[in-house]
Design a protein around this motif. Structure first.
Motif, PDB file in Angstrom:
ATOM      1  N   VAL A  36       0.852  -1.195   0.000  1.00  0.00           N
ATOM      2  CA  VAL A  36       0.000   0.000   0.000  1.00  0.00           C
ATOM      3  C   VAL A  36       0.885   1.242   0.000  1.00  0.00           C
ATOM      4  O   VAL A  36       1.773   1.384   0.834  1.00  0.00           O
ATOM      5  N   ASN A  64      -7.228   7.087  -3.702  1.00  0.00           N
ATOM      6  CA  ASN A  64      -8.266   6.638  -4.617  1.00  0.00           C
ATOM      7  C   ASN A  64      -8.859   5.316  -4.126  1.00  0.00           C
ATOM      8  O   ASN A  64      -8.408   4.747  -3.122  1.00  0.00           O
ATOM      9  N   LEU A  65      -9.861   4.832  -4.817  1.00  0.00           N
ATOM     10  CA  LEU A  65     -10.547   3.606  -4.393  1.00  0.00           C
ATOM     11  C   LEU A  65      -9.621   2.396  -4.393  1.00  0.00           C
ATOM     12  O   LEU A  65      -9.717   1.544  -3.515  1.00  0.00           O
ATOM     13  N   GLU A  66      -8.729   2.322  -5.356  1.00  0.00           N
ATOM     14  CA  GLU A  66      -7.808   1.182  -5.414  1.00  0.00           C
ATOM     15  C   GLU A  66      -6.910   1.130  -4.177  1.00  0.00           C
ATOM     16  O   GLU A  66      -6.682   0.067  -3.607  1.00  0.00           O
ATOM     17  N   THR A  67      -6.414   2.291  -3.764  1.00  0.00           N
ATOM     18  CA  THR A  67      -5.565   2.341  -2.574  1.00  0.00           C
ATOM     19  C   THR A  67      -6.375   2.010  -1.331  1.00  0.00           C
ATOM     20  O   THR A  67      -5.910   1.282  -0.449  1.00  0.00           O
ATOM     21  N   ALA A  68      -7.601   2.512  -1.252  1.00  0.00           N
ATOM     22  CA  ALA A  68      -8.467   2.198  -0.105  1.00  0.00           C
ATOM     23  C   ALA A  68      -8.743   0.698  -0.048  1.00  0.00           C
ATOM     24  O   ALA A  68      -8.706   0.093   1.033  1.00  0.00           O
ATOM     25  N   ASP A  69      -8.993   0.094  -1.198  1.00  0.00           N
ATOM     26  CA  ASP A  69      -9.223  -1.352  -1.237  1.00  0.00           C
ATOM     27  C   ASP A  69      -7.975  -2.134  -0.826  1.00  0.00           C
ATOM     28  O   ASP A  69      -8.058  -3.116  -0.094  1.00  0.00           O
ATOM     29  N   ALA A  70      -6.810  -1.691  -1.295  1.00  0.00           N
ATOM     30  CA  ALA A  70      -5.559  -2.369  -0.931  1.00  0.00           C
ATOM     31  C   ALA A  70      -5.303  -2.265   0.566  1.00  0.00           C
ATOM     32  O   ALA A  70      -4.880  -3.238   1.203  1.00  0.00           O
ATOM     33  N   THR A  72      -7.616  -1.856   2.904  1.00  0.00           N
ATOM     34  CA  THR A  72      -8.628  -2.702   3.536  1.00  0.00           C
ATOM     35  C   THR A  72      -8.214  -4.164   3.492  1.00  0.00           C
ATOM     36  O   THR A  72      -8.305  -4.880   4.500  1.00  0.00           O
ATOM     37  N   GLU A  73      -7.754  -4.622   2.346  1.00  0.00           N
ATOM     38  CA  GLU A  73      -7.310  -6.016   2.207  1.00  0.00           C
ATOM     39  C   GLU A  73      -6.127  -6.315   3.118  1.00  0.00           C
ATOM     40  O   GLU A  73      -6.074  -7.384   3.751  1.00  0.00           O
ATOM     41  N   ARG A  76      -7.386  -6.660   6.629  1.00  0.00           N
ATOM     42  CA  ARG A  76      -8.139  -7.916   6.795  1.00  0.00           C
ATOM     43  C   ARG A  76      -7.200  -9.120   6.884  1.00  0.00           C
ATOM     44  O   ARG A  76      -7.454 -10.054   7.657  1.00  0.00           O
TER      45      ARG A  76
END
Length: 81
Positions: A36, A64-70, A72-73, A76
């Motif tokens: 990230v 951006n959304l991709e960084t937020a998703d990364a 989050t993953e 998790r």
């Protein structure tokens, strides 16, 4: 006449900036270790300059959304152990 506001190079402000800069470096390394990269990661200098009790804030910046998703993953994966 003494000011209630510290000089910019007041020892407490310098310590707050140093401590928060070290925290930023550690966080940046940890985030990089899980893939990230935030577009901005730094200290908020204004928060380090409070007259009696500097309390540094870390600016995580906008992502951006991709960084937020990364991110989050990555979180998790740590939670799932």
């Amino acid at each position: 006449m003494h000011s209630v506001y510290p000089d910019f190079f007041d020892d407490r402000a310098v310590e707050a900036i140093t401590t928060s800069t070290e925290a930023v470096v550690r966080l940046q390394e940890a985030l990089g270790g899980v893939g990230v990269t935030l577009p901005f990661l730094g200290i908020d200098l204004l928060s380090c300059s409070r007259p009696l009790d500097p309390r540094p804030l870390i600016e995580l910046g906008r992502c951006n959304l991709e960084t937020a998703d990364a991110l989050t993953e990555a979180l998790r994966r740590v939670q799932d152990g």
